[in-house]
Design a protein around this motif. Structure first.
Motif, PDB file in Angstrom:
ATOM      1  N   SER A  11       0.894  -1.288   0.168  1.00 34.88           N
ATOM      2  CA  SER A  11      -0.127   0.328   0.142  1.00 34.88           C
ATOM      3  C   SER A  11       0.953   1.235  -0.066  1.00 34.88           C
ATOM      4  O   SER A  11       0.265   2.296  -0.542  1.00 34.88           O
ATOM      5  CB  SER A  11      -0.949   0.242   1.146  1.00 34.88           C
ATOM      6  N   LEU A  12       1.741   1.019   0.762  1.00 34.93           N
ATOM      7  CA  LEU A  12       2.949   2.242   0.264  1.00 34.93           C
ATOM      8  C   LEU A  12       3.310   2.394  -1.330  1.00 34.93           C
ATOM      9  O   LEU A  12       3.840   3.424  -1.516  1.00 34.93           O
ATOM     10  CB  LEU A  12       3.979   1.971   1.341  1.00 34.93           C
ATOM     11  N   ILE A  13       3.850   1.895  -1.663  1.00 35.17           N
ATOM     12  CA  ILE A  13       4.803   1.557  -2.415  1.00 35.17           C
ATOM     13  C   ILE A  13       3.402   2.045  -3.977  1.00 35.17           C
ATOM     14  O   ILE A  13       3.398   2.701  -4.483  1.00 35.17           O
ATOM     15  CB  ILE A  13       4.841   0.225  -2.845  1.00 35.17           C
ATOM     16  N   GLN A  14       1.942   1.968  -3.822  1.00 36.80           N
ATOM     17  CA  GLN A  14       1.121   2.430  -4.469  1.00 36.80           C
ATOM     18  C   GLN A  14       0.935   3.836  -4.072  1.00 36.80           C
ATOM     19  O   GLN A  14       0.727   4.198  -5.147  1.00 36.80           O
ATOM     20  CB  GLN A  14      -0.601   1.385  -4.705  1.00 36.80           C
ATOM     21  N   TYR A  15       0.666   3.801  -2.432  1.00 35.36           N
ATOM     22  CA  TYR A  15       0.899   5.191  -2.329  1.00 35.36           C
ATOM     23  C   TYR A  15       1.784   6.869  -3.387  1.00 35.36           C
ATOM     24  O   TYR A  15       1.120   7.285  -4.287  1.00 35.36           O
ATOM     25  CB  TYR A  15       0.498   5.389  -1.351  1.00 35.36           C
ATOM     26  N   LEU A  16       3.164   5.958  -3.238  1.00 34.59           N
ATOM     27  CA  LEU A  16       4.369   6.586  -3.278  1.00 34.59           C
ATOM     28  C   LEU A  16       3.804   6.566  -5.147  1.00 34.59           C
ATOM     29  O   LEU A  16       4.113   7.952  -5.693  1.00 34.59           O
ATOM     30  CB  LEU A  16       5.849   5.674  -3.178  1.00 34.59           C
ATOM     31  N   SER A  17       3.338   5.975  -5.461  1.00 37.71           N
ATOM     32  CA  SER A  17       3.460   5.550  -6.840  1.00 37.71           C
ATOM     33  C   SER A  17       2.437   6.772  -7.727  1.00 37.71           C
ATOM     34  O   SER A  17       2.245   7.456  -8.893  1.00 37.71           O
ATOM     35  CB  SER A  17       3.288   4.486  -8.096  1.00 37.71           C
TER      36      SER A  17
END
Length: 127
Positions: A11-17
């Motif tokens: 979820s962090l990776i998705q948010y950063l993208s």
């Protein structure tokens, strides 16, 4: 809840993208404060609800494990721990271990702290 940016949750990776930030830029030693510092202008422009969403993507801090350094024969109602302070420098900042430096630098001798015991099947007491 204390958060940890070292664990790159999906979820962090998705948010950063969504923020056009490449998750590969989040290095092994990057903490949340580093992310905020590096992307301050992008984060300031976010709505409060989006900032809260970012916080929810962070992983929960993992428990810290320490060795028992006492014997029930010597201190029946106490457990003494062996703790080494974790201190290092990364990304031009001095770092401190969250739990070890709390126990060593900020927790007065004799103060009770919440803890749990996890058995180690490989442990053998010294004779």
């Amino acid at each position: 809840k204390i958060c940890d940016i070292k664990e790159k949750t999906d979820s962090l990776i998705q948010y950063l993208s969504k923020m056009n930030i490449d998750a590969s830029e989040i290095g092994e030693f990057m903490h949340f404060v580093d992310l905020v510092s590096k992307y301050q202008s992008e984060l300031i422009s976010l709505k409060v609800s989006d900032r809260l969403e970012l916080l929810r993507t962070l992983g929960k801090i993992k428990p810290r494990f320490y060795s028992v350094a006492s014997s029930p024969a010597a201190n029946e109602n106490e457990i003494h721990l062996c703790v080494a302070a974790v201190r290092y420098k990364a990304l031009n900042r001095s770092r401190k271990g969250l739990a070890s430096c709390f126990l060593i630098d900020r927790c007065p001798v004799g103060r009770s702290v919440s803890a749990f015991i996890q058995l180690n099947p490989d442990f053998r007491p010294t004779l």
